[in-house]
Design a protein around this motif. Sequence first.
Motif, PDB file in Angstrom:
ATOM      1  N   THR A 252      19.972   7.036  -5.003  1.00  6.98           N
ATOM      2  CA  THR A 252      18.686   7.332  -4.389  1.00  6.98           C
ATOM      3  C   THR A 252      17.995   6.011  -4.077  1.00  6.98           C
ATOM      4  OG1 THR A 252      18.554   9.366  -5.664  1.00  6.98           O
ATOM      5  CG2 THR A 252      16.506   8.567  -4.699  1.00  6.98           C
ATOM      6  N   THR A 253      17.512   5.870  -2.841  1.00  8.23           N
ATOM      7  CA  THR A 253      16.916   4.610  -2.407  1.00  8.23           C
ATOM      8  C   THR A 253      15.394   4.621  -2.435  1.00  8.23           C
ATOM      9  OG1 THR A 253      16.958   5.310  -0.094  1.00  8.23           O
ATOM     10  CG2 THR A 253      18.870   4.092  -0.909  1.00  8.23           C
ATOM     11  N   ARG A 254      14.790   5.807  -2.408  1.00 10.23           N
ATOM     12  CA  ARG A 254      13.324   5.884  -2.451  1.00 10.23           C
ATOM     13  C   ARG A 254      12.918   7.235  -3.023  1.00 10.23           C
ATOM     14  NH1 ARG A 254      14.354   6.054   3.309  1.00 10.23           N
ATOM     15  NH2 ARG A 254      13.948   3.846   3.365  1.00 10.23           N
ATOM     16  N   THR A 255      11.666   7.338  -3.376  1.00  8.61           N
ATOM     17  CA  THR A 255      11.133   8.564  -3.953  1.00  8.61           C
ATOM     18  C   THR A 255      11.015   9.644  -2.884  1.00  8.61           C
ATOM     19  OG1 THR A 255       9.888   7.252  -5.537  1.00  8.61           O
ATOM     20  CG2 THR A 255       9.184   9.529  -5.231  1.00  8.61           C
ATOM     21  N   MET A 256      11.432  10.849  -3.234  1.00  5.83           N
ATOM     22  CA  MET A 256      11.323  11.995  -2.333  1.00  5.83           C
ATOM     23  C   MET A 256      10.058  12.768  -2.647  1.00  5.83           C
ATOM     24  SD  MET A 256      15.237  13.304  -2.453  1.00  5.83           S
ATOM     25  CE  MET A 256      16.067  12.161  -3.539  1.00  5.83           C
ATOM     26  N   SER A 257       9.425  13.286  -1.629  1.00  5.49           N
ATOM     27  CA  SER A 257       8.227  14.093  -1.805  1.00  5.49           C
ATOM     28  C   SER A 257       8.560  15.338  -2.621  1.00  5.49           C
ATOM     29  CB  SER A 257       7.680  14.505  -0.433  1.00  5.49           C
ATOM     30  OG  SER A 257       6.704  15.514  -0.586  1.00  5.49           O
ATOM     31  N   ARG A 258       7.836  15.553  -3.696  1.00  5.07           N
ATOM     32  CA  ARG A 258       8.033  16.758  -4.519  1.00  5.07           C
ATOM     33  C   ARG A 258       7.591  18.010  -3.769  1.00  5.07           C
ATOM     34  NH1 ARG A 258      11.984  15.327  -6.851  1.00  5.07           N
ATOM     35  NH2 ARG A 258      11.788  13.704  -8.411  1.00  5.07           N
ATOM     36  N   GLN A 259       6.869  17.847  -2.692  1.00  2.30           N
ATOM     37  CA  GLN A 259       6.508  18.977  -1.844  1.00  2.30           C
ATOM     38  C   GLN A 259       7.770  19.552  -1.181  1.00  2.30           C
ATOM     39  OE1 GLN A 259       3.600  18.019   1.131  1.00  2.30           O
ATOM     40  NE2 GLN A 259       3.757  20.000   2.125  1.00  2.30           N
ATOM     41  N   HIS A 260       8.791  18.707  -0.976  1.00  2.00           N
ATOM     42  CA  HIS A 260      10.000  19.120  -0.271  1.00  2.00           C
ATOM     43  C   HIS A 260      11.229  19.245  -1.165  1.00  2.00           C
ATOM     44  CE1 HIS A 260       7.735  18.701   3.370  1.00  2.00           C
ATOM     45  NE2 HIS A 260       7.437  17.459   3.051  1.00  2.00           N
ATOM     46  N   VAL A 261      11.285  18.469  -2.235  1.00  3.86           N
ATOM     47  CA  VAL A 261      12.410  18.518  -3.172  1.00  3.86           C
ATOM     48  C   VAL A 261      11.857  18.475  -4.591  1.00  3.86           C
ATOM     49  CG1 VAL A 261      14.519  17.383  -3.971  1.00  3.86           C
ATOM     50  CG2 VAL A 261      13.937  17.308  -1.544  1.00  3.86           C
TER      51      VAL A 261
END
Length: 118
Positions: free
Chosen positions: A57-66
């Motif tokens: 993982t290269t960056r933080t993913m939005s918890r709104q989407h994942v």
Amino acid sequence: MKHEILIEDTGERFACDEQETVLNGMARLGRKGIPVGCRGGGCGVCKVQVTSGDYRTTRTMSRQHVSQDEQEHGTVLACCIQAQGSLSLKVVGKLHKAVCKGLMPLAPTQALGSHMTL
């Protein structure tokens, strides 16, 4: 180093350098309709489920989407991961609609036998 990525839904395969995101590799397929969105993990249009293989993982993913639970079970945003080996993935949500538009579903043996490498 390049790794082979398999999109299970279509049987397509593409090469992806381990220093680029899976979304950038997928965009090189040149197919209309592959949404690239923000490319930063915030819009959620490039959601995939990695069914096998290693990635980072290269960056933080939005918890709104994942959600955290989804991420722990391999559902990630293609713009936020880099392959560290060959990957198999399924497209999810908006990306699934775009990638699979007009295609007949493949039987599992058909998907494994199909090759499209860039």
